[in-house]
Design an enzyme around this catalytic site. Sequence first.
Site, PDB file in Angstrom:
ATOM      1  N   ASP A  41       1.999  -1.875   7.992  1.00  0.00           N
ATOM      2  CA  ASP A  41       2.097  -3.337   7.879  1.00  0.00           C
ATOM      3  C   ASP A  41       2.917  -3.654   6.619  1.00  0.00           C
ATOM      4  O   ASP A  41       3.228  -2.759   5.834  1.00  0.00           O
ATOM      5  CB  ASP A  41       0.649  -3.856   7.769  1.00  0.00           C
ATOM      6  CG  ASP A  41       0.546  -5.364   7.750  1.00  0.00           C
ATOM      7  OD1 ASP A  41       1.500  -6.035   8.177  1.00  0.00           O
ATOM      8  OD2 ASP A  41      -0.505  -5.861   7.309  1.00  0.00           O
ATOM      9  N   GLU A  97       8.295  -5.321   5.428  1.00  0.00           N
ATOM     10  CA  GLU A  97       9.573  -6.076   5.447  1.00  0.00           C
ATOM     11  C   GLU A  97      10.439  -5.750   4.237  1.00  0.00           C
ATOM     12  O   GLU A  97      11.664  -5.808   4.396  1.00  0.00           O
ATOM     13  CB  GLU A  97       9.286  -7.574   5.522  1.00  0.00           C
ATOM     14  CG  GLU A  97       8.556  -7.995   6.784  1.00  0.00           C
ATOM     15  CD  GLU A  97       7.091  -7.575   6.836  1.00  0.00           C
ATOM     16  OE1 GLU A  97       6.512  -7.402   5.750  1.00  0.00           O
ATOM     17  OE2 GLU A  97       6.559  -7.405   7.943  1.00  0.00           O
ATOM     18  N   ASP A 150       1.330 -12.384  12.282  1.00  0.00           N
ATOM     19  CA  ASP A 150       0.187 -13.282  12.062  1.00  0.00           C
ATOM     20  C   ASP A 150       0.325 -14.584  12.846  1.00  0.00           C
ATOM     21  O   ASP A 150       0.628 -15.646  12.289  1.00  0.00           O
ATOM     22  CB  ASP A 150       0.052 -13.572  10.566  1.00  0.00           C
ATOM     23  CG  ASP A 150      -0.216 -12.297   9.787  1.00  0.00           C
ATOM     24  OD1 ASP A 150      -0.548 -11.279  10.426  1.00  0.00           O
ATOM     25  OD2 ASP A 150      -0.093 -12.324   8.556  1.00  0.00           O
TER      26      ASP A 150
HETATM   27  C1  NOJ Z   1      -0.934  -8.860   7.378  1.00  0.00           C
HETATM   28  C2  NOJ Z   1      -0.960  -8.409   8.804  1.00  0.00           C
HETATM   29  O1  NOJ Z   1      -0.024  -9.107   9.563  1.00  0.00           O
HETATM   30  C3  NOJ Z   1      -2.369  -8.589   9.331  1.00  0.00           C
HETATM   31  O2  NOJ Z   1      -2.399  -8.171  10.663  1.00  0.00           O
HETATM   32  C4  NOJ Z   1      -3.342  -7.797   8.478  1.00  0.00           C
HETATM   33  O3  NOJ Z   1      -4.638  -8.000   8.942  1.00  0.00           O
HETATM   34  C5  NOJ Z   1      -3.232  -8.248   7.041  1.00  0.00           C
HETATM   35  N1  NOJ Z   1      -1.880  -8.105   6.592  1.00  0.00           N
HETATM   36  C6  NOJ Z   1      -4.146  -7.418   6.122  1.00  0.00           C
HETATM   37  O4  NOJ Z   1      -3.782  -6.100   6.149  1.00  0.00           O
END
Ligand code: NOJ
Length: 973
Positions: free
Chosen positions: A535, A538, A611
């Site tokens: 995650d 970017e 998200d």
């Molecule tokens: C951002 C991610 O997009 C999300 O899916 C994750 O739960 C949080 N970071 C925490 O790791």
Amino acid sequence: MRSVALFGVLSTFIWLPDAIAVKSHDFKTCSQSGFCRRGRALAARAEETTSWNSPYSIDPSSLIFSPDEALVSAAVKSSLYPDIKFSLELRIHEDGVVRVLMDEIDGLKQRYNEAADWALVSDPRLSKTINWTTGKKDLRAVYGDKKDIELVVQYDPLRVTLLRNKKEQIVLNGRGLLHMEHFRTETAKETSEEVASEEGGEGQEVLQVENVRAWFEGDTEDAYWSESFSSWTDSKPKGPESLSLDITFPNHGHVYGIPQHATNLSLPSTTGESPSYSDPFRLYNADVFEYLASSPMSLYGSIPVMHAHSADSTVGLFNAVGSETWIDISYPSEKSTQTHWISESGIMDISLLPGPTPEDVFAQYARLTGTTALPPHWSLGYHQCRWNYVSSEDVRTVQKRFDEEDMPVDVFWLDIEYAQDHKYFIWEPKTFPDPVEMTNDVAANARKMVVIVDPHLKRTSDYPVYQEASDFGLLVKPNSGEGEYEGWCWSGSSSWIDHFNPASWDWWISKFKTTKLDSGFSWIQSTEDVHIWNDMNEPSIFNGPEITMQKDTIHYGGWEHRDIHNINGMLFHNNTAAAVRERGDIPKRPFVLTRSFFAGSQRISAMWTGDNLGTWEHMAVGIKMVLANNIAGMAFAGSDVGGFFGNPEPEMLIRWYQVGIFSPFFRAHAHIDTKRREPFLLDEPYKSIVRDLLRLRYTMLPIWYTAFRENSVTGLPIVRPHYVVFPKDSTGFDIDDQFFIGSSGILVKPVTEKEQTEVTVYLPEDQVYYDYFTQQIYRGTNKGKHITVPAELHQVPVFIRGGSILPTRERPRRSSPLMKYDPFTLRVALSKSGTARGELYLDDGITYSHQQGELVWREFAAEQPSRKTTRITNRDLASSKPDTAVDGVDLVKYDPKNAFAKDIAEVRVEKVVVLGLSSKPGSVKVDGKGTELRWEYIPGAAASEKKDGAAASVLIIKDPKVLVTEEWAIVIS
Ligand code: NOJ
């Protein structure tokens, strides 16, 4: 370390989601980005000037052809800067793809020229049959099997046109917007201005040149040498180096692709025609908090690939650029599309994909950047995630609850809270005291765990992963080029590994070893049942400009982050996947989920759309985003089921599961502040509805896996929008809320609006479609037809296209590996003419033994040798297609008696359901065997009838005692 001490205070700040809320205004619009502003201003000047001409031209005397002529190079000049040298190179590949490269030669600096090295799967094979004709005005090559493709390179002004059957398909610089800003020194303008202000003589000449420049480049040095946004200043040590280019698709009225954006599949205009966005589509990998459900804003990943489509042609374009890129789209007429690509840095490296069908474009793009390697079979099952399952006991309880409720699930996920102080790999001992035992408990039910490993490394000497990376000099450097870049993320003060540095590769791989190393950290507190989630790659940096890394930080080779920003996330997940694959004695297929991605990411990882919000709009746009990613090769895609933010009411959650079970990647996930919403927590009837949906996904796993196989060989999407399946049907060109699964013939239209009880479905052809659940028939027409079907909360509209055979496994199990020896059901959905076909692909789903030919690939077919007889056959497809590579391996090696086939030799077909027979059969037998099979016939409409809503006739053949791996024929007469 001052900053580490500070983290105690700041960690509270980081924890509060509202405090880190980044809204649209935290991200640049085009008018806030210097090079985008310059690019758009150039386009505006061109629009206003009737006699606009590109200043770029080819010097014909400089043409050099390679011996086989597949490659031609030429010197390019700009009349604005006669002393600056550019080169152009054209390469024609064996499959007709044209690669156009342009660079500045002997400039003050080298433009970034390595994007393609990361994106391309291998060196494309060049054609051996090209003959160029050099004329006075242009250079031409006619090629292709039918000699129907023509490439015309006009010298002055420079323009490249790809034609098919004499019709223009793709035109580069047709509008004269090409501009490669050359490297210059900061004082250059000043000096020329000084000279220009002197009267007469040389000064006058310079003045004229300046006027010309002003006409083309504008009269100010807009953000050439530094640029501010919010509280940030980008030092821009290299000055202006952007590249802009117009690419027109005459005769193509739709364009698709360039994920990732939350928008329609058929890309809306960005230049004023209605409906239109006001900003160009942006490609700049970014962690956008609470992103909008309709916007050209950039999101987490970028794939610069575009399809242009019309009823008689599909062409494509791949722009190998890793820097921030903006794309304006306009539709001057219903039949034509103009695009304008503006990139901050890098050479021009554009591949023109000549099509002419969507299938061809997918194959052409797949030959460039590769296809998705077959993922582990279990990863197509259901994934249960949340931020966070807080302890190993929590994980065990969740697993227990799934089992108590008879809900299938394959994977439990752990988000960042498993890691002590967010030091990934290091388990928090208070809550996860027994990670290996916990994983083994999950694995005991043939399940897996996926654990998050983010790219930010907490800068503390008691974190061995950071300390080693620091000691070995593997971290990204600040703009000074010295020391370690530092920024803030979940772990507080952090640094980032420079995955562009080859020295980091083996080292990163070693961190995932489950055994002790001679020296250095390895993840002995994990097992081969742990797979990885990457995650924030970017990269997301909470205190960086636009929540990411400063563009002037320095990577391996001295390149600036600006040059490689969009590629960065891919290197991280690629290296992680290599690590997961190689950690044990026998290489096993890795599963890595990535948030950030680039062209080529598809080869190794799955992605999700980040998200999303728990809203109906986000549910709907998630489908479009998954389709767009599939168009761009990133096929193993899905959205967070339930929506990441918010607490969906049961109705929304159920609709979201209906979307999820029809996504290639199927995972429920939720933000740390949301209420628990695992499906077993639902009340009735919702709980049973979700149980049925989960089971439906598992029933269809053979269909999904077969679609993944096809994608891994051909690049054809796993979920396919209408224009891909019915490229000539213009009604389908805008459709992005219903889609087909692989070549199976399944058509799905998930419901994404509140309180729906029925929906409209578009049937694109004169063919019968069967409701998957009720077997009701609907008949489309040649011109296409809309039907309205019931869609109460427990109903998801799923249809089988007449002419398909679907292999399913109908026995509910706890997880997918437990289905390995389960028998199959075949649904034979007869076409209006009484025929059908389908495929089934199987292998061990874990190792690479399929590359040695250990697989089963069957074709089922239904034919009508006479009016009263239907024959359903099963034959080996693998041995009849020896030329087709499966996942890179030649099927010549294939032996029908391979070890995997032997392993599943006893797996039988337990039921055959034939839909749409025209009358009750007199007899149903296996060919060559005298005994009548057990069967039941429910009268109903024949496949050839046109009675919308009528139940089809159904013949159920019970336990025909035929095996999946054997040739047989069932004769219905
Ligand atoms: C951002 C991610 O997009 C999300 O899916 C994750 O739960 C949080 N970071 C925490 O790791």
